[in-house]
Structures are given as C-alpha cells and as structure tokens.
Design a protein around this motif. Structure first.
Motif, PDB file in Angstrom:
ATOM      1  N   ASP A 324      -8.600 -78.171 -85.707  1.00  0.00           N
ATOM      2  CA  ASP A 324      -8.857 -79.068 -84.565  1.00  0.00           C
ATOM      3  C   ASP A 324     -10.128 -79.864 -84.749  1.00  0.00           C
ATOM      4  OD1 ASP A 324      -6.587 -78.145 -83.401  1.00  0.00           O
ATOM      5  OD2 ASP A 324      -7.588 -76.723 -82.048  1.00  0.00           O
ATOM      6  N   SER A 325     -10.932 -79.587 -85.720  1.00  0.00           N
ATOM      7  CA  SER A 325     -12.195 -80.296 -85.944  1.00  0.00           C
ATOM      8  C   SER A 325     -11.936 -81.636 -86.631  1.00  0.00           C
ATOM      9  CB  SER A 325     -13.139 -79.428 -86.791  1.00  0.00           C
ATOM     10  OG  SER A 325     -14.298 -80.150 -87.109  1.00  0.00           O
ATOM     11  N   PRO A 326     -12.732 -82.681 -86.354  1.00  0.00           N
ATOM     12  CA  PRO A 326     -12.586 -83.977 -87.045  1.00  0.00           C
ATOM     13  C   PRO A 326     -12.795 -83.829 -88.544  1.00  0.00           C
ATOM     14  CG  PRO A 326     -13.979 -84.194 -85.106  1.00  0.00           C
ATOM     15  CD  PRO A 326     -13.746 -82.757 -85.303  1.00  0.00           C
ATOM     16  N   PHE A 327     -13.485 -82.794 -88.954  1.00  0.00           N
ATOM     17  CA  PHE A 327     -13.750 -82.583 -90.376  1.00  0.00           C
ATOM     18  C   PHE A 327     -12.683 -81.716 -91.049  1.00  0.00           C
ATOM     19  CE2 PHE A 327     -17.916 -83.259 -88.441  1.00  0.00           C
ATOM     20  CZ  PHE A 327     -18.407 -84.303 -89.221  1.00  0.00           C
ATOM     21  N   ARG A 427     -12.552 -91.481 -84.599  1.00  0.00           N
ATOM     22  CA  ARG A 427     -12.497 -90.161 -85.252  1.00  0.00           C
ATOM     23  C   ARG A 427     -13.245 -89.087 -84.470  1.00  0.00           C
ATOM     24  NH1 ARG A 427     -14.498 -88.816 -91.435  1.00  0.00           N
ATOM     25  NH2 ARG A 427     -13.864 -86.619 -91.450  1.00  0.00           N
ATOM     26  N   PHE A 428     -14.461 -89.459 -84.026  1.00  0.00           N
ATOM     27  CA  PHE A 428     -15.295 -88.430 -83.389  1.00  0.00           C
ATOM     28  C   PHE A 428     -15.402 -88.581 -81.875  1.00  0.00           C
ATOM     29  CE2 PHE A 428     -17.071 -88.936 -87.706  1.00  0.00           C
ATOM     30  CZ  PHE A 428     -16.850 -87.659 -88.181  1.00  0.00           C
ATOM     31  N   GLY A 429     -14.960 -89.779 -81.360  1.00  0.00           N
ATOM     32  CA  GLY A 429     -15.093 -90.013 -79.915  1.00  0.00           C
ATOM     33  C   GLY A 429     -16.494 -90.368 -79.514  1.00  0.00           C
ATOM     34  N   THR A 430     -17.382 -90.584 -80.477  1.00  0.00           N
ATOM     35  CA  THR A 430     -18.768 -90.939 -80.177  1.00  0.00           C
ATOM     36  C   THR A 430     -19.372 -91.527 -81.437  1.00  0.00           C
ATOM     37  OG1 THR A 430     -20.923 -90.147 -79.466  1.00  0.00           O
ATOM     38  CG2 THR A 430     -19.650 -88.680 -80.852  1.00  0.00           C
ATOM     39  N   ASN A 434     -26.376 -87.327 -83.358  1.00  0.00           N
ATOM     40  CA  ASN A 434     -26.619 -85.908 -82.996  1.00  0.00           C
ATOM     41  C   ASN A 434     -25.315 -85.208 -82.656  1.00  0.00           C
ATOM     42  OD1 ASN A 434     -29.356 -86.218 -83.378  1.00  0.00           O
ATOM     43  ND2 ASN A 434     -29.705 -86.884 -81.264  1.00  0.00           N
ATOM     44  N   GLU A 435     -24.439 -85.920 -81.910  1.00  0.00           N
ATOM     45  CA  GLU A 435     -23.171 -85.279 -81.559  1.00  0.00           C
ATOM     46  C   GLU A 435     -22.317 -85.071 -82.806  1.00  0.00           C
ATOM     47  OE1 GLU A 435     -21.176 -87.403 -78.526  1.00  0.00           O
ATOM     48  OE2 GLU A 435     -22.782 -87.167 -77.043  1.00  0.00           O
ATOM     49  N   ILE A 436     -22.329 -86.048 -83.726  1.00  0.00           N
ATOM     50  CA  ILE A 436     -21.541 -85.904 -84.961  1.00  0.00           C
ATOM     51  C   ILE A 436     -22.101 -84.747 -85.786  1.00  0.00           C
ATOM     52  CG2 ILE A 436     -20.935 -87.036 -87.129  1.00  0.00           C
ATOM     53  CD1 ILE A 436     -20.906 -89.683 -85.562  1.00  0.00           C
ATOM     54  N   ALA A 442     -20.566 -77.142 -85.838  1.00  0.00           N
ATOM     55  CA  ALA A 442     -19.484 -76.330 -85.259  1.00  0.00           C
ATOM     56  C   ALA A 442     -18.388 -76.100 -86.284  1.00  0.00           C
ATOM     57  CB  ALA A 442     -18.934 -77.026 -84.009  1.00  0.00           C
ATOM     58  N   TYR A 443     -18.093 -77.141 -87.075  1.00  0.00           N
ATOM     59  CA  TYR A 443     -17.075 -76.988 -88.107  1.00  0.00           C
ATOM     60  C   TYR A 443     -17.499 -75.946 -89.150  1.00  0.00           C
ATOM     61  CZ  TYR A 443     -13.904 -78.145 -91.942  1.00  0.00           C
ATOM     62  OH  TYR A 443     -12.991 -78.062 -92.957  1.00  0.00           O
ATOM     63  N   THR A 444     -18.775 -76.009 -89.526  1.00  0.00           N
ATOM     64  CA  THR A 444     -19.286 -75.015 -90.503  1.00  0.00           C
ATOM     65  C   THR A 444     -19.145 -73.593 -89.952  1.00  0.00           C
ATOM     66  OG1 THR A 444     -20.849 -76.633 -91.366  1.00  0.00           O
ATOM     67  CG2 THR A 444     -21.302 -74.298 -91.810  1.00  0.00           C
TER      68      THR A 444
END
Length: 752
Positions: A324-327, A427-430, A434-436, A442-444
């Motif tokens: 579910d992560s963009p990455f 892709r990220f919605g922002t 900092n949010e990216i 979070a992905y890590t």
C-alpha cells in the motif's frame, strides 16, 4: 609436681596447646572458650576417664560431655616435672568405648618409658592422692567450692591424724559393721527375726500336727474326684479334636483342589499369552505411556500450526502495508534516496506579475537612455559613431534579446516543475518533502516488519514441521512394535485398544497367579498345622462347644492342681514336722542359734558405738587444726572482717564476724563471703591433707567470680604467696586478675 605444657583434643579444644610456668599462672578467657574444659582435661590426663559411667537425668558422663566437637577421638599430651624428672604423658583413644585409655609415659626427650607408671595409677603416683581427694582439695571450681565428704578424703585425714595408714576409713568400717548388724536384725528382717519366726512356726507345727492329718485326708479325697472329672473332660475334648481333624481333612481336600485349579488356570493363561506373543506388563505400560505422550505431541503440533497460521496472517498484513506504500516494489534504501531527491529538485513557483512589470520598466528605461545617448553622441559627431552609426541600436537589440531569452527559460523551468509537482501529487498526494520523507520512513519500517514476520513464519513453520515429524515418527515406532503381536493395528486407536486388551489379559494372569499363591499358602498353613493320617470322616461334633469343654477342663485342672498342691504341701509339712521329739529337738536348736546371733548383734552394736567414739576423738583432733588454718586464711581474704571459722565432722562451715560473739552458718553469708569461706577451707585442706613433698598444683576454675575487687586483690596477693611453694593455675573470665598482675614479672599471664 610442675605442669609445663598441655595439648588437647578434648571437647571444644581442637588440638590446642596451653604453656604454663612455675608459680602463679593467670589464664584469662571469655565464657565458652574452654577454661573448664582445660581443667577437666588435666584431671582426665592424670586419672583417666571412667568409661563405665552413663548419662542420667541432669548428668552427662565425661566420655560424652567432652567428646571432641569435630567428631574426632579424645587425645592429649601433658608435659610435667615430677619426682625430679621431666615426664611426657600421652593418652589416646583406640576404641570409642574406652576414651583416652591408650596411655604412655616416657621421660621427656626420650622414648624410655617410666617404670611403674600406668594409666590407672598415674594420678596417685604423681600426686600421692586419689582422684576423690584431688577433686575435693586441689581442684577448686566456682560451681564446686563446697566441701563434701568422701571415703578417700576421710582416709587421707585419718592417715594424717593417726598411724599414717591411708587404707583406713571410718565411714567404710562403720558401713561394714552396720551391714553385718543389719544382716542379723534390721527392723523385722534379718537372720534373728527369721530364726524367731522359724521357731514360732515349729511351735505352731507341734500344735497343728493333728489338724494337718485330717486336712490331708480331705485333700486326697478331693484330688481323686477331680482326677475323674479331668479325665472325662479330656475324653470329651479328644472327641472334639477328632471331629476337627475330620473337618481339616475335608478342608485340606478342598484347598488342594482350589490350588490345583488355580495353578492350571495360571498355566493356561501363560501358555495362551505366549502363543499370542502378548508382551510383558512392562512393555505394555511403556507403549501405552508412549500413546499417552502422543497426545501431548499432537497438541504441540496443533499449537505450532496455530502459531504458524498466526505468523502467516501477520506476514500478509505486513506485506499489505508494504504494497500500500507509494514506494511499493522498491527497497528501503532506494525509497530513502528517492525521498531525498524530491527535496533537492524543488524550484520556486511561477514568476509574479510585479516582477515582470519591473523588468519591462527597466527595459524601457534602458531604451530611453540608449536613445538619448545615441542622439547626443550623434550631435557630438564622435568618431566611433561616425564610423559605426548602428552600434547603439545593435546594443539595445542585444539587451532586449537577452532579456527575452531569460524570460523564456524561466517559463520553461516553471512549466517543468509544475509537471513534476503534478506527478508528486498524483503519487504521494503531497509535494511536501517532509511528508514524502515520512512516507519513506514508514515504508522502511513496514519492510522491516515484513522481514521480521517472514523470519517468524519460517521459524514457526520449522517448529510445526519438527513436531509433526516427531509425531509421525513416534506413531510409526509404536505401530511397528504393536504390529509384532497385532498385525491388524495400522492406526493409533487400534493399537491403543490392542494394548488395553493385552493389559487386561496380563492383569488376569497376575490375578490368577496371586490366587494360586494364596491358595498354596492356605494349603501350606493347613499342612503345617498337622493333619492326622487317618480320622473318622463321618464323626459328629460333641453336644457342647469346644470353648465350654476347654473352660470346664481348665477349671478342673486348676482345682486339681490346687488340690494336689495342698496335698503335697500338707504331706511336706507332716514330713517336716516329723514326730514330736524331732520337733522339740528342732525348737531347741533354733533357740540356741537365736541366742548366738543375739550375742553377735550386741557385740556389733558395741563395736559401732566404740568406733563412732574413736572417730569423734580423731575428728576433734583434726578439726581444730583445720578450723584454725581456715580461720587464718579467711581472716586474710576478708581483711579482718571475720575472726573465726569452724568445720564440723561433716565439713559443714560456720564463721564469726569481728565483734560478734555468735557463729553464723555459711548459708547466712552473702554469695561472695560464702565462696571466700569455702575457698579458705579448700586451701587449708590443701595445706594439711596433700603431701608436701609432691607440691601438688592447685587448679582454680572461676573461683573468684563472686569476689568484689578489693577481696579479689587480697586473694590474688595470697595466691601469689602460696605459689612460692606450689604451682597455681587460676582460670578466670574476668580481666581484673590479669590487669592486677600486668606488670608483675613473677606471675605468668596469658589470654586465650
């Protein structure tokens, strides 16, 4: 005698050594450090230990009281100077029943034994007195200051007063005479009362002779009647025995059949089990236990599989979080790098209208300046502009072109960044860096959770597989062993049922064997009771029960025995009586013996009275001398507080205070004064009783405990003077005695 050195394994003393000197020795030690033990050890080295004494209520024998605390054996070494020679005495324990009985005495520094010195006579040879005299004179304890009578001390006193023969004791002689006196008459017992009673009996026999003849005839008639009754009852009881024997024969036959039947059943069951190859009870129990353990393994398998399923669910949840992560699809490292790249490529927003207006105003001003300069330069007709009249317009055109190029590039960059921002929003919605970056962190974390969940799944899968393999292996092993005797057992329930049946069959065999043994035991017991070879199998029981007949027979036998006893007694009495002439001769003989014993009794009484008078004379000769010396010592110890002291024949003490005409019993004195009076008497006895040529050491065990400081100092000065003639050992739990002689080189002071 001079004690030089003692080494002991005795009670609490564990191979400890005490070095002593001539004169006064002060040995200071706290309570429970072995002072009294050293005193008892010295006595044991000189006189040994009486191994025949036993523990009693309130008393512990020395062999138990002073047994080494470390569990070893009693032993000791005493080095001393006696009779002009240095001696080394050792005692050891070879047998626990005879502590310190292994005795050896040699001249110090040599292996030469001392002739005539043994473990039995050591103390009396070296000190010249018996153990009893030593303990009641030179051995002075704080708990045993009082003087008690003893045959040994009494003989010693008598020897000093009279002939010097130490084998004579008034108490022993008086007791011997009294024993002989009591043998002849003591109250209503003794030889005289017995003869008097016998004489009275003879006189009574003369009067009872006729009566005994009639009683004997009656007793004989009753005995004959009772003999007939006993014979009849015995016959009836014999009939009962024959009937019981017949019953036992029937019971024997029944028990024999039962034992044979039980043995045949055991043989049949054993043969059937062997044919069916049924394993033994131990193997059955082991296999059934293994089946029970399978349930535990199966539960472990189910739990491991449940844990594996939970781990699989956790892995799926972790993978969902990663996907579910963009990455998604990237590594954690590439996600962090991409997040860092978005922050470095970011540019400002679109150019503002105010900036463009200022830029065009700048261009207009520049154009005006260039036009003015051009007109002025033309008027001046400068050579340059004359040669190149188009230079200024060209310069202006170049400036305008450069400005247009710059504005075009800014708009292209703005458009490119706008497209990038649109992609980031999609892709990220922002577009916030900092949010990216937070998305990348979070992905890590999600990737790490997924990897941990995968490792946990692998571990739990391996555990579940291991438990399953163990379950399968154990089931196959059990089934393989069960199919050896039950080929149809292809699953565990069937195997368990087969084992249950085998256990029941084994149990049946065990019960049959037990029944067979019990039947054989009952048969053997009946055989041991004894069965007649032949008896009347058809006999009928007597009318009366065995108990009734036996009780009647017992009563008749008791009565018959009593009647026979009466007959024998009467016959014996008649034979003893004889004819009247014989009885009269017997009475005269008894009267003669009674008269002789009476004369002996009177002579013994006279001898006892004479001996008591002689002892009184001896005591009166010795008591003044002992009382006088006791008075002198007591007067010094109390610094003149008491002017007189006296001892009676039983060594009871009294004292008279200065200025007081009445003697006071020692029980009326204070504890300290009483101890001082006892000590004075003990020291006086030592001077008067102990042989002076032996210089027997005096042992004091906390004897000055109840003395106050002043009287203690007086006693210490007296003891120092006395130590000029004999060695004195003063054991004390106080420090005042050692402090008193701290600077006195003539007194040996040591602290344990």
């Amino acid at each position: 005698m001079l004690i030089q050195r003692m080494s002991a394994a005795f009670g609490r003393l564990r191979n400890e050594t005490l070095q002593l000197q001539d004169g006064l020795n002060i040995i200071e030690a706290p309570n429970e450090t072995g002072k009294s033990t050293w005193c008892a050890f010295l006595t044991a080295m000189l006189y040994g230990i009486n191994s025949r004494k036993r523990d009693k209520a309130g008393f512990i024998a020395d062999k138990n009281r002073y047994a080494p605390w470390d569990g070893g054996s009693m032993s000791g070494r005493l080095e001393c100077h006696a009779d002009g020679a240095d001696l080394t005495i050792t005692r050891a324990t070879r047998r626990q029943t005879a502590p310190m009985a292994d005795f050896q005495a040699v001249y110090t520094g040599t292996a030469s034994p001392v002739d005539g010195l043994t473990g039995t006579n050591c103390g009396e040879t070296l000190l010249g007195v018996s153990r009893e005299v030593f303990e009641r004179s030179a051995f002075i304890r704080q708990s045993g200051l009082a003087i008690t009578q003893d045959a040994g001390l009494e003989r010693r006193v008598a020897s000093l007063i009279s002939s010097g023969d130490e084998d004579t004791s008034y108490t022993e002689a008086y007791d011997a005479l009294k024993k002989q006196l009591n043998r002849r008459r003591f109250n209503k017992s003794g030889q005289l009362p017995a003869l008097e009673a016998e004489l009275a009996e003879v006189q009574q026999q003369l009067d009872s002779s006729v009566q005994l003849q009639q009683q004997l005839a009656d007793a004989l008639e009753r005995s004959q009647a009772l003999e007939s009754d006993v014979q009849a009852l015995s016959d009836e009881l014999a009939q009962y025995d024959r009937w019981e024997a017949a019953q036992k024969r029937r019971q024997l036959a029944a028990l024999t059949d039962a034992a044979d039947t039980a043995a045949q059943r055991v043989h049949s069951l054993t043969q059937q089990l062997e044919e069916d190859r049924v394993p033994d009870t131990e193997t059955i129990g082991r296999l059934r236990g293994a089946i029970v353990n399978l349930e535990t393994v199966r539960k472990n398998v189910e739990k491991a599989r449940t844990d594996r399923d939970e781990a699989m669910k956790a892995l799926l949840r972790a993978e969902k979080n990663v996907n579910d992560s963009p990455f998604a699809g990237q590594t954690a490292e590439s996600a962090r790098k991409e997040a860092q790249g978005t922050s470095s490529d970011r540019v400002p927003g679109p150019i503002a209208f105010r900036e463009l207006a200022i830029f065009f105003l700048f261009l207009a001003a520049a154009g005006g300046i260039f036009a003015l300069l051009y007109s002025q330069l033309s008027v001046l007709s400068l050579p340059l502009f004359q040669l190149v009249p188009w230079a200024l317009p060209a310069l202006a055109a170049a400036v305008v072109a450069a400005a247009g190029t710059y504005i075009s590039r800014q708009y292209r960059q703005h458009a490119l960044k706008k497209l990038c921002n649109i992609a980031l929003m999609k892709r990220f919605g922002t577009t916030d860096t900092n949010e990216i970056t937070a998305f990348a962190d979070a992905y890590t974390a999600a990737v790490e959770v997924r990897d941990a969940a995968q490792a946990d799944l692998n571990t739990k899968s391996a555990t579940a597989d291991a438990y399953y393999n163990t379950l399968t292996t154990n089931e196959q092993a059990i089934l393989l062993e069960v199919r050896r005797f039950a080929p149809a057992a292809f699953d565990i329930p069937t195997a368990d049922q087969v084992l249950r049946q085998a256990a029941q069959r084994r149990k049946a065999l065990s019960e049959a064997q037990t029944a067979a043994r019990e039947a054989q035991v009952r048969l053997d017991l009946l055989v041991q009771q004894g069965i007649p070879d032949s008896c009347d199998m058809e006999s009928t029981p007597p009318l009366r029960s065995r108990e009734t007949v036996a009780d009647a027979l017992a009563q008749a036998q008791v009565q018959l025995a009593a009647a026979r006893s009466a007959t024998d007694r009467l016959t014996g009495q008649l034979h003893a009586m004889g004819d009247p002439d014989g009885l009269r001769a017997s009475a005269e003989s008894l009267q003669s013996q009674t008269g002789q014993l009476q004369e002996e009794y009177d002579a013994l009484r006279l001898a006892m009275d004479t001996l008591a008078g002689a002892n009184t004379v001896l005591q009166n000769r010795f008591s003044p001398q002992l009382s006088r010396r006791t008075t002198e010592i007591f007067h010094e110890l109390t610094e003149g507080r008491y002017t007189a002291a006296a001892l009676d024949r039983s060594f009871h003490l009294t004292a008279r205070p200065a200025g007081d005409p009445i003697d006071r019993d020692i029980q009326l004195l204070s504890a300290g004064a009483a101890d001082q009076l006892y000590l004075s008497a003990r020291l006086a006895i030592c001077e008067l009783v102990l042989p002076p040529e032996k210089s027997i050491p005096i042992i004091l065990d906390d004897a000055l405990t109840n003395f106050d400081d002043e009287r203690c100092a007086t006693a210490l000065r007296w003891l120092k003077q006395a130590a000029a003639h004999r060695q004195i050992l003063l054991f004390t739990c106080h420090s005042r005695e050692a402090d008193f002689f701290a600077r006195d080189p003539e007194v040996a002071v040591q602290r344990l």
